[in-house]
Design a protein around this motif. Structure first.
Motif, PDB file in Angstrom:
ATOM      1  N   GLU A   5       0.828  -1.201   0.000  1.00  0.00           N
ATOM      2  CA  GLU A   5       0.000   0.000   0.000  1.00  0.00           C
ATOM      3  C   GLU A   5       0.867   1.257   0.000  1.00  0.00           C
ATOM      4  N   ARG A   6       1.902   1.250   0.817  1.00  0.00           N
ATOM      5  CA  ARG A   6       2.814   2.408   0.854  1.00  0.00           C
ATOM      6  C   ARG A   6       3.466   2.618  -0.516  1.00  0.00           C
ATOM      7  N   PHE A   7       3.888   1.510  -1.133  1.00  0.00           N
ATOM      8  CA  PHE A   7       4.474   1.594  -2.474  1.00  0.00           C
ATOM      9  C   PHE A   7       3.480   2.203  -3.462  1.00  0.00           C
ATOM     10  N   THR A   8       2.248   1.694  -3.439  1.00  0.00           N
ATOM     11  CA  THR A   8       1.227   2.143  -4.384  1.00  0.00           C
ATOM     12  C   THR A   8       0.932   3.630  -4.206  1.00  0.00           C
ATOM     13  N   ARG A   9       0.785   4.058  -2.979  1.00  0.00           N
ATOM     14  CA  ARG A   9       0.514   5.474  -2.707  1.00  0.00           C
ATOM     15  C   ARG A   9       1.675   6.355  -3.166  1.00  0.00           C
ATOM     16  N   SER A  10       2.878   5.928  -2.871  1.00  0.00           N
ATOM     17  CA  SER A  10       4.075   6.675  -3.276  1.00  0.00           C
ATOM     18  C   SER A  10       4.180   6.745  -4.801  1.00  0.00           C
ATOM     19  N   TYR A  11       3.925   5.632  -5.452  1.00  0.00           N
ATOM     20  CA  TYR A  11       3.989   5.553  -6.914  1.00  0.00           C
ATOM     21  C   TYR A  11       2.960   6.502  -7.542  1.00  0.00           C
ATOM     22  N   ILE A  12       1.747   6.479  -7.022  1.00  0.00           N
ATOM     23  CA  ILE A  12       0.682   7.343  -7.551  1.00  0.00           C
ATOM     24  C   ILE A  12       1.061   8.811  -7.388  1.00  0.00           C
ATOM     25  N   ARG A  13       1.515   9.188  -6.194  1.00  0.00           N
ATOM     26  CA  ARG A  13       1.913  10.587  -5.961  1.00  0.00           C
ATOM     27  C   ARG A  13       3.030  11.006  -6.910  1.00  0.00           C
TER      28      ARG A  13
END
Length: 166
Positions: free
Chosen positions: A72-80
């Motif tokens: 989830e942290r990866f996904t959020r960081s990637y999206i931002r």
């Protein structure tokens, strides 16, 4: 108890250097600390090392337990990053995350990282920047070419129309 079943798989020949299991695990910790990673990237990185499946599982469990690996942290960081730095639209971001084997449900949950007003502002700014760079075309051609450009950046057609017709 006996010898650990992983013992013989902990060594790897890479550029004629042998690594122990702990050294491999530390290399993967460093890999994850440098920037957020997803499971698929860690799995790919582990292919550099000759590890048996049990050793790979043990490393992944360790990375998860110690919170070095967090999807989830990866996904959020990637999206931002892809939105606020590269100005990608949701379609392109989603497609790239799916290639990294991130579930649609998680992707959709994490899209709250993009503020709706920011999304529309980015579309408007990209539209205006690209539109006014078009020379020698009539307004209709400029508009169509610019919409195509925005679609290629991953923005949704209906959102583009809403923004430019507002």
């Amino acid at each position: 108890m006996g010898i650990c079943p992983f013992f013989f798989s902990y060594m790897m020949i890479m550029n004629k250097k042998l690594f122990t299991f702990d050294e491999i695990r530390q290399k993967l910790v460093s890999y994850c600390v440098y920037q957020d990673r997803c499971h698929a990237e860690v799995e790919q990185k582990m292919k550099e090392f000759l590890l048996i499946d049990e050793a790979k599982e043990e490393i992944v469990l360790y990375l998860l337990k110690e919170n070095y690996l967090n999807e989830e942290r990866f996904t959020r960081s990637y999206i931002r990053g892809k939105f606020y730095i590269k100005s990608w639209g949701k379609n392109k971001i989603k497609m790239n995350l799916k290639q990294k084997q991130i579930t649609s449900k998680l992707i959709d949950t994490c899209f709250d990282e993009i503020d709706d007003n920011d999304y529309k502002k980015v579309i408007k700014k990209n539209y205006e920047d690209y539109y006014f760079k078009q020379i020698g075309l009539d307004d209709y051609q400029k508009k169509m070419k610019t919409i195509k450009f925005l679609i290629n950046k991953g923005f949704e057609y209906n959102v583009i129309l809403d923004v430019i017709e507002a």
